[in-house]
Design a protein around this motif. Sequence first.
Motif, PDB file in Angstrom:
ATOM      1  N   PRO A 157       0.850  -1.197   0.000  1.00  0.00           N
ATOM      2  CA  PRO A 157       0.000   0.000   0.000  1.00  0.00           C
ATOM      3  C   PRO A 157       0.885   1.246   0.000  1.00  0.00           C
ATOM      4  CG  PRO A 157      -0.430  -1.395   1.944  1.00  0.00           C
ATOM      5  CD  PRO A 157       0.721  -2.001   1.222  1.00  0.00           C
ATOM      6  N   TYR A 158       0.503   2.271  -0.756  1.00  0.00           N
ATOM      7  CA  TYR A 158       1.374   3.439  -0.944  1.00  0.00           C
ATOM      8  C   TYR A 158       1.769   4.117   0.364  1.00  0.00           C
ATOM      9  CZ  TYR A 158       0.798   3.408  -5.980  1.00  0.00           C
ATOM     10  OH  TYR A 158       0.839   3.068  -7.298  1.00  0.00           O
ATOM     11  N   GLU A 159       0.797   4.255   1.248  1.00  0.00           N
ATOM     12  CA  GLU A 159       1.068   5.031   2.465  1.00  0.00           C
ATOM     13  C   GLU A 159       1.686   4.174   3.570  1.00  0.00           C
ATOM     14  OE1 GLU A 159      -2.981   3.338   2.400  1.00  0.00           O
ATOM     15  OE2 GLU A 159      -1.751   4.420   0.950  1.00  0.00           O
ATOM     16  N   GLY A 160       1.896   2.889   3.286  1.00  0.00           N
ATOM     17  CA  GLY A 160       2.404   1.958   4.298  1.00  0.00           C
ATOM     18  C   GLY A 160       1.271   1.058   4.760  1.00  0.00           C
ATOM     19  N   THR A 161       1.617  -0.089   5.323  1.00  0.00           N
ATOM     20  CA  THR A 161       0.562  -1.015   5.746  1.00  0.00           C
ATOM     21  C   THR A 161      -0.192  -0.421   6.944  1.00  0.00           C
ATOM     22  OG1 THR A 161       1.961  -2.220   7.330  1.00  0.00           O
ATOM     23  CG2 THR A 161       1.959  -3.028   5.051  1.00  0.00           C
ATOM     24  N   VAL A 162      -1.465  -0.806   7.047  1.00  0.00           N
ATOM     25  CA  VAL A 162      -2.277  -0.344   8.190  1.00  0.00           C
ATOM     26  C   VAL A 162      -1.607  -0.779   9.485  1.00  0.00           C
ATOM     27  CG1 VAL A 162      -4.535  -0.527   9.295  1.00  0.00           C
ATOM     28  CG2 VAL A 162      -4.353  -0.625   6.814  1.00  0.00           C
ATOM     29  N   GLU A 163      -1.095  -2.019   9.497  1.00  0.00           N
ATOM     30  CA  GLU A 163      -0.502  -2.557  10.731  1.00  0.00           C
ATOM     31  C   GLU A 163       0.688  -1.710  11.174  1.00  0.00           C
ATOM     32  OE1 GLU A 163      -1.040  -4.353   7.959  1.00  0.00           O
ATOM     33  OE2 GLU A 163      -2.729  -5.609   8.591  1.00  0.00           O
ATOM     34  N   LEU A 164       1.541  -1.324  10.202  1.00  0.00           N
ATOM     35  CA  LEU A 164       2.712  -0.545  10.591  1.00  0.00           C
ATOM     36  C   LEU A 164       2.299   0.866  11.015  1.00  0.00           C
ATOM     37  CD1 LEU A 164       5.678  -0.209  11.098  1.00  0.00           C
ATOM     38  CD2 LEU A 164       6.052   0.207   8.657  1.00  0.00           C
ATOM     39  N   ARG A 165       1.354   1.466  10.310  1.00  0.00           N
ATOM     40  CA  ARG A 165       0.936   2.821  10.707  1.00  0.00           C
ATOM     41  C   ARG A 165       0.304   2.798  12.101  1.00  0.00           C
ATOM     42  NH1 ARG A 165      -2.852   4.553   6.887  1.00  0.00           N
ATOM     43  NH2 ARG A 165      -2.710   2.584   5.785  1.00  0.00           N
ATOM     44  N   ARG A 166      -0.433   1.736  12.401  1.00  0.00           N
ATOM     45  CA  ARG A 166      -1.006   1.630  13.758  1.00  0.00           C
ATOM     46  C   ARG A 166       0.098   1.418  14.800  1.00  0.00           C
ATOM     47  NH1 ARG A 166      -6.050  -2.197  12.287  1.00  0.00           N
ATOM     48  NH2 ARG A 166      -7.363  -0.551  11.420  1.00  0.00           N
ATOM     49  N   ALA A 167       1.081   0.599  14.443  1.00  0.00           N
ATOM     50  CA  ALA A 167       2.190   0.344  15.386  1.00  0.00           C
ATOM     51  C   ALA A 167       2.968   1.633  15.660  1.00  0.00           C
ATOM     52  CB  ALA A 167       3.126  -0.736  14.824  1.00  0.00           C
ATOM     53  N   VAL A 168       3.141   2.452  14.621  1.00  0.00           N
ATOM     54  CA  VAL A 168       3.841   3.731  14.792  1.00  0.00           C
ATOM     55  C   VAL A 168       3.044   4.629  15.745  1.00  0.00           C
ATOM     56  CG1 VAL A 168       4.445   5.897  13.614  1.00  0.00           C
ATOM     57  CG2 VAL A 168       5.049   3.700  12.574  1.00  0.00           C
ATOM     58  N   ALA A 169       1.735   4.723  15.502  1.00  0.00           N
ATOM     59  CA  ALA A 169       0.897   5.589  16.353  1.00  0.00           C
ATOM     60  C   ALA A 169       0.930   5.092  17.800  1.00  0.00           C
ATOM     61  CB  ALA A 169      -0.530   5.628  15.819  1.00  0.00           C
ATOM     62  N   ALA A 170       0.853   3.776  17.975  1.00  0.00           N
ATOM     63  CA  ALA A 170       0.858   3.229  19.345  1.00  0.00           C
ATOM     64  C   ALA A 170       2.208   3.498  20.012  1.00  0.00           C
ATOM     65  CB  ALA A 170       0.571   1.728  19.302  1.00  0.00           C
ATOM     66  N   TRP A 171       3.281   3.351  19.264  1.00  0.00           N
ATOM     67  CA  TRP A 171       4.625   3.595  19.815  1.00  0.00           C
ATOM     68  C   TRP A 171       4.775   5.061  20.222  1.00  0.00           C
ATOM     69  CZ3 TRP A 171       8.994   6.447  18.157  1.00  0.00           C
ATOM     70  CH2 TRP A 171      10.186   6.143  18.843  1.00  0.00           C
ATOM     71  N   TYR A 172       4.280   5.979  19.381  1.00  0.00           N
ATOM     72  CA  TYR A 172       4.338   7.412  19.736  1.00  0.00           C
ATOM     73  C   TYR A 172       3.555   7.694  21.010  1.00  0.00           C
ATOM     74  CZ  TYR A 172       7.038  10.380  16.691  1.00  0.00           C
ATOM     75  OH  TYR A 172       8.089  11.042  16.111  1.00  0.00           O
ATOM     76  N   GLY A 173       2.425   6.998  21.152  1.00  0.00           N
ATOM     77  CA  GLY A 173       1.618   7.195  22.366  1.00  0.00           C
ATOM     78  C   GLY A 173       2.378   6.715  23.592  1.00  0.00           C
ATOM     79  N   PRO A 227      -3.500   7.086  12.783  1.00  0.00           N
ATOM     80  CA  PRO A 227      -2.681   6.302  11.837  1.00  0.00           C
ATOM     81  C   PRO A 227      -3.118   6.473  10.387  1.00  0.00           C
ATOM     82  CG  PRO A 227      -3.917   4.857  13.351  1.00  0.00           C
ATOM     83  CD  PRO A 227      -4.212   6.268  13.762  1.00  0.00           C
ATOM     84  N   GLU A 228      -4.362   6.894  10.171  1.00  0.00           N
ATOM     85  CA  GLU A 228      -4.857   7.066   8.791  1.00  0.00           C
ATOM     86  C   GLU A 228      -4.291   8.332   8.139  1.00  0.00           C
ATOM     87  OE1 GLU A 228      -6.875   5.154   6.993  1.00  0.00           O
ATOM     88  OE2 GLU A 228      -6.854   3.669   8.610  1.00  0.00           O
ATOM     89  N   ARG A 229      -4.234   9.416   8.907  1.00  0.00           N
ATOM     90  CA  ARG A 229      -3.942  10.719   8.294  1.00  0.00           C
ATOM     91  C   ARG A 229      -2.630  11.336   8.749  1.00  0.00           C
ATOM     92  NH1 ARG A 229      -7.053  13.707  10.863  1.00  0.00           N
ATOM     93  NH2 ARG A 229      -7.010  15.521   9.514  1.00  0.00           N
ATOM     94  N   GLU A 230      -2.115  10.840   9.854  1.00  0.00           N
ATOM     95  CA  GLU A 230      -0.946  11.519  10.437  1.00  0.00           C
ATOM     96  C   GLU A 230       0.308  10.648  10.464  1.00  0.00           C
ATOM     97  OE1 GLU A 230      -3.333  14.568  13.428  1.00  0.00           O
ATOM     98  OE2 GLU A 230      -2.657  12.643  14.233  1.00  0.00           O
ATOM     99  N   VAL A 231       0.278   9.544   9.759  1.00  0.00           N
ATOM    100  CA  VAL A 231       1.442   8.644   9.713  1.00  0.00           C
ATOM    101  C   VAL A 231       1.660   8.209   8.258  1.00  0.00           C
ATOM    102  CG1 VAL A 231       2.435   6.457  10.500  1.00  0.00           C
ATOM    103  CG2 VAL A 231       0.882   7.726  12.024  1.00  0.00           C
ATOM    104  N   LEU A 232       2.910   8.295   7.808  1.00  0.00           N
ATOM    105  CA  LEU A 232       3.254   7.829   6.459  1.00  0.00           C
ATOM    106  C   LEU A 232       4.554   7.040   6.550  1.00  0.00           C
ATOM    107  CD1 LEU A 232       2.836   8.079   3.304  1.00  0.00           C
ATOM    108  CD2 LEU A 232       4.278  10.124   3.434  1.00  0.00           C
ATOM    109  N   VAL A 233       4.556   5.862   5.951  1.00  0.00           N
ATOM    110  CA  VAL A 233       5.747   5.008   5.975  1.00  0.00           C
ATOM    111  C   VAL A 233       6.712   5.459   4.866  1.00  0.00           C
ATOM    112  CG1 VAL A 233       6.574   2.625   5.659  1.00  0.00           C
ATOM    113  CG2 VAL A 233       4.486   3.076   6.993  1.00  0.00           C
TER     114      VAL A 233
END
Length: 393
Positions: A66-82, A91-97
């Motif tokens: 997927p262009y913006e990165g996988t959903v799983e990785l974007r969610r993992a990034v958001a959770a890690w930032y939290g 993770p939908e709008r504020e994270v890009l792989v």
Amino acid sequence: MEVARRMRSIPPYLFADLDRKRAALRAKGVDVISLGIGDPDLPTPPHIIDALAEAARNPTTHTYPPYEGTVELRRAVAAWYGRRFGVTLDPEREVLVLIGSKEGLAHVAWVFLDPEDLALVSDPGYPVYDVAVRMAGGKPHPVPLERGRGWLPDLHAIPEDAARRAKVLFLNYPNNPTAATADLDFFNDVVAFARRHRVLVVHDNTYSEIAYDGYRPPSFLEAPGAKEVGIEFHSLSKTYCMTGWRLGFVVGNAAAVQALATLKTNIDSGQFTAIQAAGVAALNGPQDVVRERVATWEQRRNMAVAGLRAAGLDVPLPRATFYLWVPVPAGFDSASFADHLLEQAGVVVTPGLGYGERGRNYVRLSLTAPDARVKEAIERIRDRLGVAAPPAR
Ligand SMILES: Cc1ncc(COP(=O)(O)O)c(C=O)c1O
């Protein structure tokens, strides 16, 4: 064949030149120790490699990601930032792989700079910001960093005209090459500056996890209002010893993240899905692997700083990154001292001039060689340098 005009303003990539010099000496039989590039010698943790292997066996990972990165990785990034910074991200709008943070940092200039627009770029600084601005047709405006100010820019000293014309401010703390750190007060000032001058802040937080003595570097996005004015780049390269895997991400202001995504969809197709699965394992998995690696760098830092001080060099003890930013002894500049160390001690260091004019009297040492090699490099420098001890500070 003639290359485009924009290419002519670009120096050869700093480390390409160093690699050439090192190879030439090795070819002559010299045992060269490289403390040049910041590429961790420690291996990627095994559970991350396992996640890659398992995902790579699954044919669903073999198609375009997927262009913006996988959903799983974007969610993992958001959770890690939290967890790590207390920062909430969508993770939908504020994270890009990204295919490594360097890729995103280089492309961000294309998204926000029109020809002749200024970008505020620290001097010294990671060279990619300056080059990316030039390639995009913009103009880098150097913002001096000085030791006396802890290598933080004096935002009030940026000329009014430059601040008005600037579209982007690049920052990087913990900093490469100076190893300086910034606290939240500084980031609060950056938010105020960005609001006043309508500048997009691009903060590069690649080294946030490489810190010592219990220090935990903040995220720029912890500053109130930061998400309205900026984005933050991150990388798995240094934190999880994954430089070769090419995996990074950018987070923060949704409009800016989406604009970068628009450019990227047109010029690349994302990182291999199995590598992104490994990234999920890294961010969601046990973090003691990071602490162990950081402990190794901390020991090397202590040993190297003590050794270099014994050699008469005036080296501060950095509290983050695996770099030492070392003022050159009297009678040298960055290039002549780097050459001297290579010829006399067989040790590769990076001349500070490669990071900008203000690096002219410094060299950077990267503690990313195995313990025994770092130790030997420092001993060789101590034994063969023969400089006088600096005045007491
Ligand atoms: C300040 C800084 N930003 C970004 C990068 C690039 O990291 P990546 O491997 O994610 O492209 C580096 C690599 O040395 C760096 O020093």
